[in-house]
Write an enzyme that holds these catalytic residues in place. Structure first.
Site, short mmCIF file in Angstrom:
data_model
loop_
_atom_site.label_atom_id
_atom_site.label_comp_id
_atom_site.label_asym_id
_atom_site.label_seq_id
_atom_site.Cartn_x
_atom_site.Cartn_y
_atom_site.Cartn_z
N ARG A 77 -8.99 10.31 -30.37
CA ARG A 77 -7.89 10.60 -29.45
C ARG A 77 -7.33 9.31 -28.86
O ARG A 77 -6.12 9.17 -28.66
CB ARG A 77 -8.36 11.57 -28.35
CG ARG A 77 -7.22 12.21 -27.60
CD ARG A 77 -7.67 13.35 -26.72
NE ARG A 77 -8.65 12.92 -25.73
CZ ARG A 77 -9.29 13.74 -24.91
NH1 ARG A 77 -9.05 15.06 -24.98
NH2 ARG A 77 -10.16 13.29 -24.03
N LYS A 180 -3.27 10.83 -24.01
CA LYS A 180 -4.04 10.54 -22.79
C LYS A 180 -3.66 9.14 -22.31
O LYS A 180 -4.39 8.16 -22.52
CB LYS A 180 -5.54 10.66 -23.06
CG LYS A 180 -6.34 10.91 -21.78
CD LYS A 180 -7.69 11.50 -22.08
CE LYS A 180 -8.57 11.54 -20.86
NZ LYS A 180 -8.09 12.43 -19.81
N GLU A 216 -0.96 23.60 -18.77
CA GLU A 216 -2.33 23.21 -18.43
C GLU A 216 -2.40 22.71 -17.00
O GLU A 216 -1.40 22.71 -16.28
CB GLU A 216 -2.87 22.17 -19.41
CG GLU A 216 -2.17 20.82 -19.36
CD GLU A 216 -2.87 19.74 -20.18
OE1 GLU A 216 -4.09 19.80 -20.39
OE2 GLU A 216 -2.18 18.80 -20.60
N1 PLP Z 1 -5.99 18.05 -20.01
C1 PLP Z 1 -5.83 16.93 -19.30
C2 PLP Z 1 -4.48 16.65 -18.76
C3 PLP Z 1 -6.90 16.05 -19.09
O1 PLP Z 1 -6.74 14.94 -18.37
C4 PLP Z 1 -8.16 16.38 -19.61
C5 PLP Z 1 -9.29 15.49 -19.42
O2 PLP Z 1 -9.61 14.70 -20.22
C6 PLP Z 1 -8.29 17.57 -20.34
C7 PLP Z 1 -7.19 18.38 -20.52
C8 PLP Z 1 -9.60 17.93 -20.94
O3 PLP Z 1 -9.89 17.17 -22.08
P1 PLP Z 1 -11.38 16.94 -22.52
O4 PLP Z 1 -12.00 18.27 -22.67
O5 PLP Z 1 -11.27 16.23 -23.82
O6 PLP Z 1 -12.01 16.15 -21.46
C1 COI Z 2 -11.63 13.93 -17.87
O1 COI Z 2 -11.88 15.13 -17.75
O2 COI Z 2 -12.36 13.17 -18.49
C2 COI Z 2 -10.44 13.33 -17.32
O3 COI Z 2 -10.02 12.33 -17.83
C3 COI Z 2 -9.80 13.89 -16.14
C4 COI Z 2 -9.45 12.79 -15.19
C5 COI Z 2 -8.01 12.77 -14.96
C6 COI Z 2 -10.22 12.92 -13.93
#
Ligand code: PLP
Ligand code: COI
Length: 336
Positions: A77, A180, A216
């Site tokens: 990612r 991200k 989301e």
């Molecule tokens: N959506 C957003 C905007 C996020 O910042 C995060 C955190 O990383 C997620 C979703 C969840 O992603 P992940 O499950 O890969 O941490």
């Molecule tokens: C995560 O869940 O790892 C994130 O990056 C969320 C963060 C904005 C606190």
């Protein structure tokens, strides 16, 4: 350290790991006890927000082993975000090596198994060469920092109420929502400030193109459970969450059907359970979605207890991460 009082906040640890991409190649991974960095005041990251980051966790298992959860997914990612910004990202192997080294050099900050807490790993890349023109940086600093963390918004499985974003969008159609990159989080700050003032820990965004479908949260994906189906939005403007991808698989393993499709706001009334999922929030059940503009509160499930499917998914996911449950899909990488 009082592990029971850990919040989702930063504690300085022993070292950060860095590597500089310069003259077309990555330098060696280095450790630094100083968590400050020295870069040009005109760095692209400071001028134009050319930054991408990741978030994953290291867990001390019930067997004493240290596990990372699907780190290769975070590496991929980050590479995708870097491609969007036109900068270099470390290859998957280098990414994982840096994360493992950051964990091992900060071993005493890894919360003990009994605490239920974990060590948050924050890898990121920033453009560092000085620039004023809008060009892609050719020098990139890769940093991995770690910090022990507890719950993000509420203690495990405690349902929360969230605010529906009515006067803010997080991501534009065909924009940056699925990457991200720091800018997406900057874009959500004012909405977050206003929500906090009103007593909400999290905001639920709608797709900005139509303001009709659920997108989301600012730091996590949305999921709902309806008639034994795990449903999550199909949207180009949400971050492809690794937790959500894993929950879709676990839901299938549990015999649920799974759907990735548009979820109209009105459909929330029909949901049995809804929640947020992500590395930081794990699974945070939501029992109220408040739409202040229309004076409507959508209530789902109970205010005191998570629904039984959210609870089962939480137990399965955290069971794998903490080594209590068989890791059928080989998701965990044990650090030795
Ligand atoms: N959506 C957003 C905007 C996020 O910042 C995060 C955190 O990383 C997620 C979703 C969840 O992603 P992940 O499950 O890969 O941490
Ligand atoms: C995560 O869940 O790892 C994130 O990056 C969320 C963060 C904005 C606190």
């Amino acid at each position: 350290m009082d592990w029971s009082k850990l919040a989702f906040s930063y504690t300085k640890t022993n070292t950060i790991i860095t590597s500089l991409y310069k003259n077309g190649e990555w330098g060696p991974l280095e450790s630094s006890t100083d968590d400050t960095i020295r870069i040009s005041a005109l760095a692209g990251s400071l001028q134009y927000g050319i930054e991408a980051f990741e978030g994953l966790k290291a867990y001390e298992g019930c067997d004493g082993k240290i596990r990372l959860f699907r780190p290769e997914e975070n590496a991929k990612r980050l590479q995708r975000s870097a491609d969007f910004l036109g900068i270099q990202a470390p290859c998957t192997d280098m990414f994982i090596k840096a994360c493992e080294r950051a964990v091992l050099e900060n071993r005493e900050f890894l919360p003990p198994y009994s605490s239920g807490a974990s060590l948050y790993i924050r890898p990121f890349i920033i453009g560092v060469n000085p620039q004023v023109g809008l060009i892609c940086p050719h020098e990139v600093l890769f940093v991995v920092a770690v910090t022990p963390v507890g719950a993000y918004a509420a203690e495990a499985l405690k349902p929360i109420k969230v605010l529906l974003a009515r006067d803010h969008d997080r991501a534009a159609p065909m924009g940056t929502g699925s990457y991200k990159i720091g800018g997406n989080y900057a874009a959500a700050m004012l909405a977050g400030i206003k929500a906090k003032q009103q007593g909400y820990a999290m905001i639920l965004y709608l797709e900005s193109a139509n303001r009709k479908y659920i997108d989301e949260f600012s730091s996590s994906n949305f999921f709902g459970i309806k008639d034994n189906s795990y449903i999550t939005p199909d949207s180009d403007t949400v971050l492809p969450s690794i937790t959500n991808k894993s929950l879709l698989q676990l839901a299938q393993d549990m015999g649920l059907t799974t759907e990735r499709r548009k979820i109209a706001l009105e459909e929330l009334h029909e949901m049995d359970e809804i929640g947020a999922c992500g590395t930081a929030v794990v699974i945070t059940p939501v029992h109220e979605v408040v739409d202040n503009h229309n004076n409507i509160t959508i209530k789902v499930g109970e205010s005191e207890r998570a629904g039984h499917i959210s609870t089962a998914l939480y137990n399965k996911l955290t069971g794998i991460q903490f080594g209590r449950k068989h890791d059928t899909h080989n998701w965990c990488r044990i650090i030795t």
